[in-house]
Design a protein around this motif. Structure first.
Motif, mmCIF file in Angstrom:
data_model
loop_
_atom_site.group_PDB
_atom_site.id
_atom_site.type_symbol
_atom_site.label_atom_id
_atom_site.label_comp_id
_atom_site.label_asym_id
_atom_site.label_seq_id
_atom_site.Cartn_x
_atom_site.Cartn_y
_atom_site.Cartn_z
ATOM 1 N N ALA A 145 26.915 12.944 -16.854
ATOM 2 C CA ALA A 145 26.652 13.435 -15.505
ATOM 3 C C ALA A 145 25.483 12.664 -14.905
ATOM 4 O O ALA A 145 24.369 12.708 -15.410
ATOM 5 C CB ALA A 145 26.348 14.929 -15.540
ATOM 6 N N LEU A 146 25.762 11.954 -13.820
ATOM 7 C CA LEU A 146 24.714 11.210 -13.124
ATOM 8 C C LEU A 146 23.949 12.114 -12.164
ATOM 9 O O LEU A 146 22.760 11.934 -11.951
ATOM 10 C CB LEU A 146 25.317 10.044 -12.349
ATOM 11 C CG LEU A 146 26.002 8.964 -13.189
ATOM 12 C CD1 LEU A 146 26.648 7.922 -12.284
ATOM 13 C CD2 LEU A 146 25.012 8.307 -14.135
ATOM 14 N N PHE A 147 24.680 13.075 -11.577
ATOM 15 C CA PHE A 147 24.050 13.990 -10.639
ATOM 16 C C PHE A 147 24.912 15.240 -10.499
ATOM 17 O O PHE A 147 26.057 15.253 -10.917
ATOM 18 C CB PHE A 147 23.844 13.327 -9.264
ATOM 19 C CG PHE A 147 25.113 12.788 -8.673
ATOM 20 C CD1 PHE A 147 25.905 13.583 -7.849
ATOM 21 C CD2 PHE A 147 25.516 11.487 -8.922
ATOM 22 C CE1 PHE A 147 27.068 13.087 -7.298
ATOM 23 C CE2 PHE A 147 26.684 10.981 -8.376
ATOM 24 C CZ PHE A 147 27.467 11.786 -7.554
ATOM 25 N N GLN A 148 24.310 16.270 -9.894
ATOM 26 C CA GLN A 148 25.011 17.509 -9.575
ATOM 27 C C GLN A 148 24.788 17.798 -8.110
ATOM 28 O O GLN A 148 23.714 17.520 -7.566
ATOM 29 C CB GLN A 148 24.481 18.673 -10.416
ATOM 30 C CG GLN A 148 24.825 18.588 -11.883
ATOM 31 C CD GLN A 148 24.346 19.821 -12.627
ATOM 32 O OE1 GLN A 148 23.203 20.240 -12.460
ATOM 33 N NE2 GLN A 148 25.219 20.399 -13.436
ATOM 34 N N ALA A 149 25.794 18.363 -7.485
ATOM 35 C CA ALA A 149 25.674 18.720 -6.071
ATOM 36 C C ALA A 149 26.547 19.934 -5.800
ATOM 37 O O ALA A 149 27.618 20.071 -6.378
ATOM 38 C CB ALA A 149 26.105 17.555 -5.193
ATOM 39 N N PRO A 150 26.071 20.815 -4.914
ATOM 40 C CA PRO A 150 26.917 21.959 -4.549
ATOM 41 C C PRO A 150 28.093 21.463 -3.701
ATOM 42 O O PRO A 150 27.926 20.617 -2.833
ATOM 43 C CB PRO A 150 25.985 22.856 -3.739
ATOM 44 C CG PRO A 150 24.870 21.982 -3.298
ATOM 45 C CD PRO A 150 24.775 20.849 -4.261
ATOM 46 N N MET A 151 29.263 21.960 -3.994
ATOM 47 C CA MET A 151 30.468 21.557 -3.264
ATOM 48 C C MET A 151 31.250 22.817 -2.920
ATOM 49 O O MET A 151 31.894 23.392 -3.804
ATOM 50 C CB MET A 151 31.349 20.624 -4.108
ATOM 51 C CG MET A 151 30.701 19.324 -4.518
ATOM 52 S SD MET A 151 30.446 18.191 -3.165
ATOM 53 C CE MET A 151 32.093 17.745 -2.746
ATOM 54 N N PRO A 152 31.197 23.249 -1.684
ATOM 55 C CA PRO A 152 31.943 24.451 -1.291
ATOM 56 C C PRO A 152 33.439 24.260 -1.563
ATOM 57 O O PRO A 152 34.004 23.200 -1.306
ATOM 58 C CB PRO A 152 31.684 24.586 0.212
ATOM 59 C CG PRO A 152 30.498 23.721 0.496
ATOM 60 C CD PRO A 152 30.476 22.663 -0.559
ATOM 61 N N GLY A 153 34.032 25.293 -2.100
ATOM 62 C CA GLY A 153 35.470 25.242 -2.378
ATOM 63 C C GLY A 153 35.830 24.635 -3.717
ATOM 64 O O GLY A 153 36.989 24.613 -4.100
ATOM 65 N N GLN A 178 31.017 7.992 -15.938
ATOM 66 C CA GLN A 178 29.803 8.355 -15.213
ATOM 67 C C GLN A 178 30.241 9.146 -13.984
ATOM 68 O O GLN A 178 30.948 8.611 -13.123
ATOM 69 C CB GLN A 178 29.009 7.107 -14.848
ATOM 70 C CG GLN A 178 28.511 6.388 -16.082
ATOM 71 C CD GLN A 178 27.711 5.150 -15.769
ATOM 72 O OE1 GLN A 178 27.430 4.829 -14.621
ATOM 73 N NE2 GLN A 178 27.334 4.427 -16.812
ATOM 74 N N VAL A 179 29.819 10.414 -13.947
ATOM 75 C CA VAL A 179 30.407 11.347 -12.990
ATOM 76 C C VAL A 179 29.359 12.142 -12.232
ATOM 77 O O VAL A 179 28.201 12.236 -12.635
ATOM 78 C CB VAL A 179 31.359 12.323 -13.705
ATOM 79 C CG1 VAL A 179 32.491 11.586 -14.390
ATOM 80 C CG2 VAL A 179 30.612 13.201 -14.710
ATOM 81 N N GLY A 180 29.825 12.758 -11.142
ATOM 82 C CA GLY A 180 29.069 13.758 -10.402
ATOM 83 C C GLY A 180 29.733 15.093 -10.654
ATOM 84 O O GLY A 180 30.963 15.206 -10.661
ATOM 85 N N VAL A 181 28.918 16.133 -10.895
ATOM 86 C CA VAL A 181 29.445 17.446 -11.266
ATOM 87 C C VAL A 181 29.074 18.466 -10.191
ATOM 88 O O VAL A 181 27.977 18.432 -9.626
ATOM 89 C CB VAL A 181 28.865 17.873 -12.638
ATOM 90 C CG1 VAL A 181 29.387 19.232 -13.062
ATOM 91 C CG2 VAL A 181 29.185 16.838 -13.704
ATOM 92 N N VAL A 182 30.014 19.391 -9.948
ATOM 93 C CA VAL A 182 29.773 20.459 -8.974
ATOM 94 C C VAL A 182 28.704 21.393 -9.509
ATOM 95 O O VAL A 182 28.803 21.894 -10.626
ATOM 96 C CB VAL A 182 31.081 21.240 -8.684
ATOM 97 C CG1 VAL A 182 30.811 22.390 -7.719
ATOM 98 C CG2 VAL A 182 32.169 20.326 -8.151
ATOM 99 N N LEU A 183 27.684 21.607 -8.693
ATOM 100 C CA LEU A 183 26.559 22.470 -9.069
ATOM 101 C C LEU A 183 26.890 23.907 -8.716
ATOM 102 O O LEU A 183 27.449 24.193 -7.655
ATOM 103 C CB LEU A 183 25.301 22.019 -8.321
ATOM 104 C CG LEU A 183 24.018 22.814 -8.590
ATOM 105 C CD1 LEU A 183 23.563 22.622 -10.038
ATOM 106 C CD2 LEU A 183 22.923 22.349 -7.643
ATOM 107 N N ASP A 184 26.537 24.799 -9.610
ATOM 108 C CA ASP A 184 26.695 26.237 -9.356
ATOM 109 C C ASP A 184 25.680 26.626 -8.276
ATOM 110 O O ASP A 184 24.478 26.377 -8.450
ATOM 111 C CB ASP A 184 26.450 27.010 -10.657
ATOM 112 C CG ASP A 184 26.737 28.486 -10.515
ATOM 113 O OD1 ASP A 184 27.018 28.948 -9.399
ATOM 114 O OD2 ASP A 184 26.673 29.177 -11.552
ATOM 115 N N PRO A 185 26.107 27.203 -7.149
ATOM 116 C CA PRO A 185 25.165 27.540 -6.068
ATOM 117 C C PRO A 185 24.047 28.488 -6.523
ATOM 118 O O PRO A 185 22.968 28.456 -5.953
ATOM 119 C CB PRO A 185 26.039 28.213 -5.009
ATOM 120 C CG PRO A 185 27.444 27.891 -5.354
ATOM 121 C CD PRO A 185 27.480 27.548 -6.810
ATOM 122 N N SER A 186 24.305 29.266 -7.565
ATOM 123 C CA SER A 186 23.259 30.182 -8.034
ATOM 124 C C SER A 186 22.240 29.459 -8.902
ATOM 125 O O SER A 186 21.246 30.053 -9.313
ATOM 126 C CB SER A 186 23.894 31.346 -8.805
ATOM 127 O OG SER A 186 24.504 30.865 -9.987
#
Length: 188
Positions: A145-153, A178-186
């Motif tokens: 995981a290179l980064f995490q970001a919130p992604m609605p939906g 090498q990926v970007g992962v959806v971040l848990d909004p909480s």
């Protein structure tokens, strides 16, 4: 009974005693030889087992070496595949749609794409396969995981973008994706 030296008669007890001593020495010698034979046979069988173990281990190591000998070379080629994919990714799509105005760019795009495809097929022939974990749950064994970001939906913990594809060789990860992962909004 006459003694062999001619010195007179031997008493039967003495003769029997000497015969029993002689027999006891013979039996003792035979038992020693039997024990030595058993010891040598055991050592021989252990040597055969050791030789078979070495043969088996060597065969396994040779097969492993054959299987993974190309790994370092293939890993070096992955940088070239990445550069070719990056070049293809950055060509404006509207330029590709207009084949008359941007003919040279289209030809170059096709040549780079053919080169990348041929290189990937060559790697596949040697057991190197690419994988793309997009929209799959993040697996730290196969992805970095290179980064995490919130992604609605999108489901938290899933891969939403792949910066570089991952590669495996004979079931073993050669290079994690090498990926970007959806971040848990909480924030969990």
């Amino acid at each position: 009974m006459q003694c062999a030296h001619g010195l007179g008669q031997l008493r039967p007890i003495t003769f029997a005693y000497r015969v029993s001593q002689y027999l006891s020495l013979v039996v003792s010698a035979v038992e020693e030889k039997d024990a030595k034979i058993k010891e040598l046979k055991d050592a021989y069988l252990r040597s055969l087992a050791d030789a078979e173990n070495i043969r088996t281990r060597s065969k396994t190591e040779i097969e492993s070496t054959k299987t993974f000998a190309i790994q370092k070379f293939a890993k070096d080629l992955l940088d070239t595949v990445d550069i070719l994919e990056l070049a293809l990714k950055h060509v404006p799509k509207d330029h590709l749609a207009d084949k008359t105005t941007h003919k040279s760019l289209n030809d170059l795009f096709e040549g780079v794409d053919l080169t990348r495809s041929n290189l990937l097929r060559t790697l596949e022939r040697h057991g190197v396969e690419s994988f793309d974990p997009i929209d799959k749950p993040y697996d730290p064994n196969t992805s970095h995981a290179l980064f995490q970001a919130p992604m609605p939906g999108k489901t938290p913990g899933t891969v939403f973008t792949v910066e570089k594809r991952g590669y495996i060789i004979k079931g073993r990860v050669m290079r994690p994706a090498q990926v970007g992962v959806v971040l848990d909004p909480s924030g969990n």
